[in-house]
Design an enzyme around this catalytic site. Structure first.
Site, PDB file in Angstrom:
ATOM      1  N   HIS A  34       0.817  -1.209   0.000  1.00  0.00           N
ATOM      2  CA  HIS A  34       0.000   0.000   0.000  1.00  0.00           C
ATOM      3  C   HIS A  34       0.852   1.262   0.000  1.00  0.00           C
ATOM      4  O   HIS A  34       0.527   2.246  -0.674  1.00  0.00           O
ATOM      5  CB  HIS A  34      -0.920  -0.013   1.230  1.00  0.00           C
ATOM      6  CG  HIS A  34      -1.869   1.134   1.285  1.00  0.00           C
ATOM      7  ND1 HIS A  34      -2.962   1.233   0.449  1.00  0.00           N
ATOM      8  CD2 HIS A  34      -1.910   2.237   2.082  1.00  0.00           C
ATOM      9  CE1 HIS A  34      -3.625   2.345   0.719  1.00  0.00           C
ATOM     10  NE2 HIS A  34      -3.011   2.970   1.704  1.00  0.00           N
ATOM     11  N   HIS A  97      -9.997   3.851  -1.052  1.00  0.00           N
ATOM     12  CA  HIS A  97     -10.277   3.372   0.308  1.00  0.00           C
ATOM     13  C   HIS A  97     -11.135   2.122   0.177  1.00  0.00           C
ATOM     14  O   HIS A  97     -12.270   2.068   0.644  1.00  0.00           O
ATOM     15  CB  HIS A  97     -10.965   4.457   1.140  1.00  0.00           C
ATOM     16  CG  HIS A  97     -10.251   4.749   2.420  1.00  0.00           C
ATOM     17  ND1 HIS A  97     -10.883   4.961   3.615  1.00  0.00           N
ATOM     18  CD2 HIS A  97      -8.919   4.834   2.700  1.00  0.00           C
ATOM     19  CE1 HIS A  97     -10.003   5.190   4.565  1.00  0.00           C
ATOM     20  NE2 HIS A  97      -8.800   5.120   4.026  1.00  0.00           N
TER      21      HIS A  97
END
Length: 759
Positions: A34, A97
């Protein structure tokens, strides 16, 4: 997720000792997929990111672009020079998200909005617009509807409370997202040359300050959570990794940030997102080739007895890290108090390592005074190694193959086919979504949601008083579009991604704008699966090639991998957010004009598939069944995509043009249905069914009173007369030997499936 053995060995070799528990946690998060892009960074060099308009490119919290002067706003970017740009800047960024929105759709989506807004603020900009691109499983599934409703609630509540309009985006439903929805949010901000701030620390001896909400335990390990496949029990087991947002604190932080920038108090800034304080502070000093010394006990906390790892890695929202000159600390504290925000002096910039000290005597509200406790060093590492030292992955890939043509037999009737495509949730009206958004707050929204692209008015006056506003043909119109089509990229990742770029550019052109720049959100499944990584490589290369041919530098973005679950991987999904400009902001709508019906014709500008048309990736096949190859996009040897888009934009700006709409999802069937109003309809003749439903992008339906002038502006682009504009409010289609017709009420009923089902 824990630090892998190979990574642990690298860290030990670098430090010359075993890492502390806090250091292990920092490396685990900052070296995660990430944060470090370990599987994607080797591919991202394919993107071109430079141009006269690019002030700050990839690598910062958001990109910064110079706006052209109004008289140059219609000119394609490749034909401008540096003198055509002024000192007014826009910022542009996009974030995902995804995992948090599966676990908690309301808070997951809301905090995604908050994060990208703070990315905008950290560049010294004021946020003026949001776009959301959302992807869910089949609309007929209860779980998908639950996630859909929750995500829209989270975005609308947070965006409305902070006063930033959500002006556009996209929504797609596809079975591939059943176990892993995608929530991609882009933000545009406004600033200028004098207010520009970056995330690069400036000088040793400067003070590091934390402004915003108190630090709690929410969002712990969020970066590493986003770097793994979603487990079957993720909804319960991973809930602590989801942050909790407070939009009212965010609004105060926006205004406080504006005041800090106004007074030139911010030397560099970074919002606290992935990996929390540890991520923001280490990346800030690493970009400047510097170090820091932090006192973790000085961090204002909202929970008692937090340990060093929790303080460093909690992803509590609505917090900013600022580099400030020592003499300005008191003024920053005063402004934070004015806006009722917490504020801490947490350390200083140094020319050494990134060092954190902790004694356990923090500023939690219920903590006892333990100021005499002795601090110990819990982190002592090289900041650049922590932020940028993760090794890249060398992964195997398998290139996907195109499906063979296997069309439905027997095919549905023309009536049935049009009804099924126009009423499909992915192509149907998204009014249920955007009516929940305050899309007009800020008085800049000139073209509202529901059209091809949003247009924001960038006026030459800063006043919002109606008496001072410039005419609609003055100033710069900022056109915005975002989205992707999973049917396209599942069928052919490379060509599908090229089509995504061209489709977004055509959205801008339909409103008379030409591309300025792009940001992307590259979503994929588990890259350790060769077929998944092959598809991901395809969308990267396709998007890079198309954006280069569009003269739209890709100036930033986000990568989200491991969007994989027990349901399988998602389709490779290259969300592209594209920003363009035009002089003024009075654009033709995607709605037919009844007053000019008797004097106007309906034209199609641009060719279908260069191979004669194909239905691969179409909503028609998604509804009727069958497979086909993806349409071959127009040949770029003789006319670049940028030239094609510029021609379409010129058509849209012509004085004889009364309505424009691009052809994309659902093909001409959907484009024509969306153009029909109660007062204006269309009588259209097409040669065959492929012409009705193929989805080759780069085409524009135009209502014009001067077909010859439009054809001249189109240049080498094919021009097809579709038919007449009528005043009966109906869509009449003649396709070969078949005919069908739908009045405006029927079309409204078909397109209203989401409103109807969620009422």
């Amino acid at each position: 997720m824990s630090l892998s053995e190979p990574d642990h060995e690298l860290v030990v070799a670098e430090l010359g000792r075993e890492p502390t528990a806090a250091e292990v946690a920092l490396f685990e998060n900052l070296w995660s997929e990430h944060c470090a892009y370990r599987s994607s960074r080797p591919l991202l060099s394919a993107f071109e990111s430079e141009g006269d308009q690019v002030v700050v490119g990839p690598g910062d919290d958001a990109a910064v672009l110079a706006l052209p002067e109004p008289d140059a706003a219609d000119t394609p970017a490749a034909e401008r020079d540096a003198d055509d740009y002024g000192d007014q800047y826009v910022t542009f960024g996009v974030e995902s998200h995804n995992h948090p929105s599966f676990v908690d759709p309301v808070d997951g989506a809301a905090t995604g909005v908050g994060g990208i807004v703070r990315d905008t603020m950290s560049m010294g900009a004021y946020p003026i617009a949001l776009l959301d691109s959302l992807y869910f499983g089949g609309f007929d599934r209860e779980r998908s509807r639950y996630l859909f409703e929750g995500v829209v609630e989270g975005i609308s509540h947070y965006g409305n409370c902070i006063g930033v309009p959500t002006v556009g985006g996209s929504v797609a439903f596809h079975d591939g997202y059943e176990g892993n929805p995608l929530v991609n949010v882009a933000c545009v901000g406004l600033t200028n040359e004098d207010r520009l701030v970056t995330a690069t620390a400036q000088e040793p001896g400067n003070t590091l300050m934390l402004v915003g909400n108190g630090t709690g335990r929410d969002g712990l390990g969020g970066a590493s959570f986003a770097s793994e496949d979603l487990a079957e029990d993720a909804e319960t087991e991973d809930r602590p990794a989801v942050q909790v947002g407070d939009p009212y604190a965010e609004k105060r932080l926006i205004e406080c940030n504006e005041a800090l920038v106004d007074e030139d108090l911010v030397l560099s800034a970074r919002d606290l997102g992935a990996a929390g304080l540890g991520g923001a502070s280490s990346e800030l000093v690493a970009k400047g080739g510097l170090g820091a010394r932090l006192d973790l006990d000085s961090v204002h906390q909202r929970e008692p007895n937090m340990n060093a790892m929790e303080i460093l890695l909690a992803e509590s929202q609505e917090r900013m890290c600022y580099e400030v000159a020592p003499e300005d600390v008191a003024r920053v504290e005063a402004l934070a108090e004015r806006f009722d925000l917490g504020c801490s002096v947490i350390g200083e910039v140094t020319d050494g390592n990134y060092v954190c000290e902790f004694a356990g005597a923090g500023k939690g509200e219920d903590d006892a005074d333990d100021s005499d406790a002795e601090s110990e060093v819990v982190v002592d590492v090289d900041a650049e190694y922590l932020a940028d030292g993760a090794p890249m992955n060398d992964l195997a890939s398998e290139s996907p193959t195109q499906p063979d043509r296997d069309l439905p037999d027997p095919e549905p009737s023309l009536d049935e086919a049009v009804e099924s495509v126009v009423s499909a949730p992915s192509t149907a009206s998204k009014r249920w979504v955007y009516r929940q958004y305050d899309h007009e707050v800020g008085v800049r929204t000139a073209m509202k949601p529901g059209d091809d692209a949003a247009i924001m008015a960038i006026r030459e006056t800063a006043s919002t008083d109606a008496a001072d506003l410039a005419p609609a043909d003055q100033g710069v119109g900022l056109a915005l579009s975002s989205g992707a089509n999973p049917n396209w990229t599942e069928t052919d990742p490379y060509e599908g991604a090229r089509a995504v770029a061209l489709e977004n550019a055509t959205n801008l052109a339909a409103k008379g704008a030409v591309p300025l720049a792009a940001v992307d959100c590259l979503n994929g499944g588990n890259p350790e699966k060769p077929e998944v990584y092959g598809g991901f490589k395809g969308i990267v290369d396709g998007l890079a090639d198309a954006c280069a041919d569009l003269d739209a530098p890709v100036v930033g973005g986000n990568v989200s991998l491991y969007n994989d679950s027990v349901e399988g991987p998602i389709p490779p999904t290259p969300t592209l957010a594209l920003i363009g400009t035009r002089k003024g902001y009075n654009a033709p709508p995607a709605a037919l004009d009844a007053d000019s019906a008797g004097d106007s014709e309906l034209l199609l500008i641009g060719a279908g598939g260069a191979d004669g048309g194909a239905l691969g990736g179409s909503e028609y096949l998604a509804q009727a069944g069958g497979t086909d190859r993806f349409p071959t996009l127009p040949d770029t040897e003789t006319k670049s995509l940028a030239d094609r888009v510029a021609s379409l934009a010129a058509v849209a700006r012509h004085e004889s043009t009364f309505a424009t709409h691009d052809v994309s999802d659902g093909g001409l069937a959907v484009a024509l249905a969306e153009l029909v109003t109660d007062a204006a309809g269309a009588d259209v003749t097409l040669p065959d069914r492929v012409a009705v439903f193929e989805e080759t992008p780069g085409r524009l339906v135009v209502q014009t009173t001067d077909p010859e002038a439009v054809a001249e502006l189109a240049g080498e682009l094919p021009v097809l007369r579709l038919g007449e504009v009528t005043t009966d409010g109906a869509l009449s289609l003649s396709v070969g030997d078949d005919e069908t017709a739908f009045d405006a009420d029927t079309i409204r009923e078909l397109r209203g499936v989401i409103d109807r089902e969620l009422a």
